[in-house]
Motif scaffolding. Structure first.
Motif, short mmCIF file in Angstrom:
data_model
loop_
_atom_site.label_atom_id
_atom_site.label_comp_id
_atom_site.label_asym_id
_atom_site.label_seq_id
_atom_site.Cartn_x
_atom_site.Cartn_y
_atom_site.Cartn_z
N ALA A 100 4.27 0.36 5.01
CA ALA A 100 4.64 -0.64 4.00
C ALA A 100 6.03 -1.24 4.21
O ALA A 100 6.19 -2.46 4.09
CB ALA A 100 4.51 -0.05 2.61
N PRO A 101 7.07 -0.45 4.53
CA PRO A 101 8.37 -1.07 4.76
C PRO A 101 8.34 -2.10 5.91
O PRO A 101 8.97 -3.16 5.81
CB PRO A 101 9.29 0.11 5.10
CG PRO A 101 8.66 1.26 4.39
CD PRO A 101 7.18 1.02 4.52
N GLY A 102 7.60 -1.82 6.96
CA GLY A 102 7.46 -2.77 8.06
C GLY A 102 6.75 -4.04 7.63
O GLY A 102 7.12 -5.15 8.02
N ILE A 103 5.70 -3.88 6.82
CA ILE A 103 4.98 -5.04 6.28
C ILE A 103 5.93 -5.88 5.44
O ILE A 103 5.95 -7.11 5.54
CB ILE A 103 3.77 -4.57 5.45
CG1 ILE A 103 2.73 -3.90 6.35
CG2 ILE A 103 3.16 -5.73 4.66
CD1 ILE A 103 1.67 -3.13 5.59
N ALA A 104 6.72 -5.23 4.61
CA ALA A 104 7.67 -5.95 3.75
C ALA A 104 8.72 -6.68 4.59
O ALA A 104 9.04 -7.84 4.32
CB ALA A 104 8.34 -4.97 2.79
N ARG A 105 9.25 -6.04 5.62
CA ARG A 105 10.25 -6.70 6.48
C ARG A 105 9.68 -7.92 7.17
O ARG A 105 10.31 -8.99 7.20
CB ARG A 105 10.79 -5.71 7.52
CG ARG A 105 11.78 -4.71 6.99
CD ARG A 105 12.46 -3.93 8.10
NE ARG A 105 11.52 -3.25 8.98
CZ ARG A 105 11.04 -2.02 8.78
NH1 ARG A 105 11.39 -1.34 7.70
NH2 ARG A 105 10.22 -1.47 9.64
N ARG A 106 8.48 -7.79 7.72
CA ARG A 106 7.85 -8.94 8.39
C ARG A 106 7.57 -10.07 7.41
O ARG A 106 7.73 -11.25 7.74
CB ARG A 106 6.59 -8.50 9.12
CG ARG A 106 6.91 -7.71 10.40
CD ARG A 106 5.67 -7.42 11.23
NE ARG A 106 4.70 -6.55 10.58
CZ ARG A 106 4.82 -5.22 10.51
NH1 ARG A 106 5.86 -4.60 11.05
NH2 ARG A 106 3.88 -4.50 9.92
N LEU B 59 14.67 -0.55 -0.33
CA LEU B 59 14.02 -0.49 -1.63
C LEU B 59 12.54 -0.13 -1.52
O LEU B 59 12.02 0.67 -2.30
CB LEU B 59 14.19 -1.83 -2.37
CG LEU B 59 15.64 -2.20 -2.72
CD1 LEU B 59 15.67 -3.57 -3.38
CD2 LEU B 59 16.27 -1.14 -3.61
N VAL B 60 11.84 -0.70 -0.54
CA VAL B 60 10.42 -0.40 -0.37
C VAL B 60 10.22 1.03 0.12
O VAL B 60 9.32 1.73 -0.33
CB VAL B 60 9.76 -1.44 0.58
CG1 VAL B 60 8.36 -1.00 0.99
CG2 VAL B 60 9.70 -2.81 -0.10
N PRO C 255 0.82 -1.22 0.00
CA PRO C 255 0.00 0.00 0.00
C PRO C 255 0.85 1.26 0.00
O PRO C 255 1.99 1.25 0.45
CB PRO C 255 -0.78 -0.12 1.32
CG PRO C 255 0.13 -0.88 2.22
CD PRO C 255 0.86 -1.86 1.32
N GLN C 256 0.29 2.35 -0.51
CA GLN C 256 0.95 3.66 -0.43
C GLN C 256 0.73 4.15 0.99
O GLN C 256 -0.15 4.95 1.27
CB GLN C 256 0.34 4.59 -1.50
CG GLN C 256 1.06 5.89 -1.70
CD GLN C 256 2.52 5.72 -2.07
OE1 GLN C 256 3.36 5.78 -1.19
NE2 GLN C 256 2.83 5.54 -3.33
N ASP C 257 1.53 3.62 1.90
CA ASP C 257 1.33 3.81 3.33
C ASP C 257 2.70 3.75 4.02
O ASP C 257 3.52 2.91 3.65
CB ASP C 257 0.43 2.67 3.84
CG ASP C 257 0.04 2.82 5.29
OD1 ASP C 257 0.94 2.70 6.16
OD2 ASP C 257 -1.15 3.02 5.57
N PRO C 258 2.95 4.60 4.99
CA PRO C 258 4.26 4.58 5.65
C PRO C 258 4.55 3.28 6.40
O PRO C 258 5.70 3.01 6.74
CB PRO C 258 4.20 5.77 6.62
CG PRO C 258 2.77 6.11 6.77
CD PRO C 258 2.07 5.65 5.52
#
Length: 139
Positions: A21-27, A52-53, A16-19
């Protein structure tokens, strides 16, 4: 002697275009690599994905996503795509070291140091895919 070969796998995640998102990607990276017993790659993969995210979130307005793909022998390719066609350094060539007063550019310098190899592909309908590879024996 019986050798077990695990099949190649790929995971894709539209973010998502949401701050957050990087945490979601890491998890997601931690969960996928843990499930495939590639825990030795988790810390580096999380760092690379985070950079990158975060860049995709900060520098694009449209959709973006992440793809994890096994290359065999403990190697992993991580790709992040977005709708912006501009390819940042170090993906356009040799890594450039940011100046001491630069307000950006250090994260992608980390990519150049932590990834075994990296590259970029411009996508046919606009946008780009930035990818990095790490771990295991090189093919």
């Amino acid at each position: 002697m019986l050798t077990t070969v695990s099949p190649p796998w790929t995971y894709a995640l539209r973010l998502p275009q949401d701050p957050r998102a990087p945490g979601i990607a890491r998890r997601s990276v931690r969960a996928v690599l843990g499930a495939h017993r590639l825990c030795g790659l988790v810390d580096t993969a999380e760092l690379l994905v985070s950079e990158l995210v975060t860049n995709a979130y900060r520098h694009t307005e449209g959709p973006y996503g992440m793809r994890l793909h096994t290359l065999g022998r403990g190697r992993l390719r991580v790709g992040v795509w977005d709708g912006c066609p501009d390819v940042p350094a170090p993906f356009e060539g040799l890594p450039r070291r940011p100046g001491p007063d630069a307000e950006g550019g250090r994260g992608l310098a980390l990519v150049a140091v932590c990834a075994d190899t990296w590259g970029a592909t411009r996508l046919p309908h606009g946008g780009k895919l930035l990818w990095v590879e790490l771990g295991g024996a090189r093919p």
